[in-house]
Design a protein around this motif. Sequence first.
Motif, PDB file in Angstrom:
ATOM      1  N   LYS A  55       0.744  -1.306  -0.142  1.00  0.00           N
ATOM      2  CA  LYS A  55      -0.105   0.057   0.036  1.00  0.00           C
ATOM      3  C   LYS A  55       0.876   1.369  -0.019  1.00  0.00           C
ATOM      4  N   LYS A  56       0.248   2.372  -0.631  1.00  0.00           N
ATOM      5  CA  LYS A  56       0.957   3.557  -0.671  1.00  0.00           C
ATOM      6  C   LYS A  56      -0.330   4.584   0.158  1.00  0.00           C
ATOM      7  N   ILE A  57       0.220   5.777   0.432  1.00  0.00           N
ATOM      8  CA  ILE A  57      -0.774   6.816   0.865  1.00  0.00           C
ATOM      9  C   ILE A  57      -0.328   7.931   0.181  1.00  0.00           C
ATOM     10  N   GLU A  58      -1.261   8.616  -0.460  1.00  0.00           N
ATOM     11  CA  GLU A  58      -0.996  10.046  -1.012  1.00  0.00           C
ATOM     12  C   GLU A  58      -1.942  10.968  -0.279  1.00  0.00           C
ATOM     13  N   PHE A  59      -1.195  12.156  -0.048  1.00  0.00           N
ATOM     14  CA  PHE A  59      -1.921  12.828   0.793  1.00  0.00           C
ATOM     15  C   PHE A  59      -1.553  14.294   0.392  1.00  0.00           C
ATOM     16  N   PHE A  60      -2.685  15.408   0.347  1.00  0.00           N
ATOM     17  CA  PHE A  60      -2.552  16.681  -0.193  1.00  0.00           C
ATOM     18  C   PHE A  60      -3.356  17.743   0.672  1.00  0.00           C
ATOM     19  N   VAL A  61      -2.870  18.810   0.395  1.00  0.00           N
ATOM     20  CA  VAL A  61      -3.653  20.077   1.343  1.00  0.00           C
ATOM     21  C   VAL A  61      -4.414  20.944   0.469  1.00  0.00           C
ATOM     22  N   GLY A  62      -5.493  21.560   1.124  1.00  0.00           N
ATOM     23  CA  GLY A  62      -6.247  22.278   0.064  1.00  0.00           C
ATOM     24  C   GLY A  62      -7.236  22.795   0.997  1.00  0.00           C
ATOM     25  N   LYS A  63      -8.355  23.536   0.225  1.00  0.00           N
ATOM     26  CA  LYS A  63      -9.408  24.257   1.080  1.00  0.00           C
ATOM     27  C   LYS A  63     -10.519  24.460  -0.062  1.00  0.00           C
ATOM     28  N   MET A  64     -11.736  24.441   0.355  1.00  0.00           N
ATOM     29  CA  MET A  64     -12.866  24.813  -0.357  1.00  0.00           C
ATOM     30  C   MET A  64     -12.835  26.399  -0.983  1.00  0.00           C
ATOM     31  N   THR A 148      -3.400   0.324  -3.010  1.00  0.00           N
ATOM     32  CA  THR A 148      -3.175  -0.790  -2.945  1.00  0.00           C
ATOM     33  C   THR A 148      -2.943  -1.666  -4.229  1.00  0.00           C
ATOM     34  N   THR A 149      -1.977  -2.587  -4.120  1.00  0.00           N
ATOM     35  CA  THR A 149      -1.655  -3.421  -5.218  1.00  0.00           C
ATOM     36  C   THR A 149      -2.122  -4.909  -5.272  1.00  0.00           C
ATOM     37  N   ASN A 150      -2.314  -5.655  -6.157  1.00  0.00           N
ATOM     38  CA  ASN A 150      -2.620  -6.993  -5.979  1.00  0.00           C
ATOM     39  C   ASN A 150      -1.420  -7.978  -5.988  1.00  0.00           C
ATOM     40  N   ASP A 151      -0.212  -7.306  -5.903  1.00  0.00           N
ATOM     41  CA  ASP A 151       0.895  -8.150  -5.751  1.00  0.00           C
ATOM     42  C   ASP A 151       1.478  -8.715  -7.285  1.00  0.00           C
ATOM     43  N   GLU A 152       0.672  -8.300  -8.152  1.00  0.00           N
ATOM     44  CA  GLU A 152       0.980  -8.815  -9.738  1.00  0.00           C
ATOM     45  C   GLU A 152       2.328  -8.064 -10.133  1.00  0.00           C
ATOM     46  N   VAL A 153       3.242  -8.750 -10.293  1.00  0.00           N
ATOM     47  CA  VAL A 153       4.489  -8.013 -11.212  1.00  0.00           C
ATOM     48  C   VAL A 153       4.645  -8.164 -12.300  1.00  0.00           C
TER      49      VAL A 153
END
Length: 160
Positions: A55-64, A148-153
Amino acid sequence: MIKFIKVLTLIATIGMSNVYAQQQASSSVSMFPKPEKGQVQYIIDVPHSTKDDTKKIEFFVGKMTETDACNNHGLMGQFEEKDLQGWGYNYYEFKTDGQIRSTMMGCPDAKKIQQFVSSTSQLVRYNGRLPIVIYVPEGYEVRYKIYTTNDEVFVGKTLK
């Protein structure tokens, strides 16, 4: 009367477990610095799994923000990764002056909309054992996605 006592016991147990969970979350970030004046501390605390490495996490900052409907908009700013001295952990600080970049297409109807305008993102490995701590200016919020990935290489091909 016995049913009533059982219900009260159940409610007390649930309440205590919620307090314990809150204490666990706050103690896991207690070593991080308190936010400076004008900053807010965000915590991304994800559950541990046996597949954290997929798994990886992508985060970002913003506002309405009110923008036009036909251009793409983005919050200008950058993440700075900082080391938590003596702990071997890191945290992030997002700096911005609030400027928003935009494509400059002409909008024939000039329709205005409210949308979440975000910064460029930061992609980090998923770690369910350690929270991600991010400091942002007041008035902004942190959002994140989990990949997420399904482990397929796959194997790349060479040109001959």
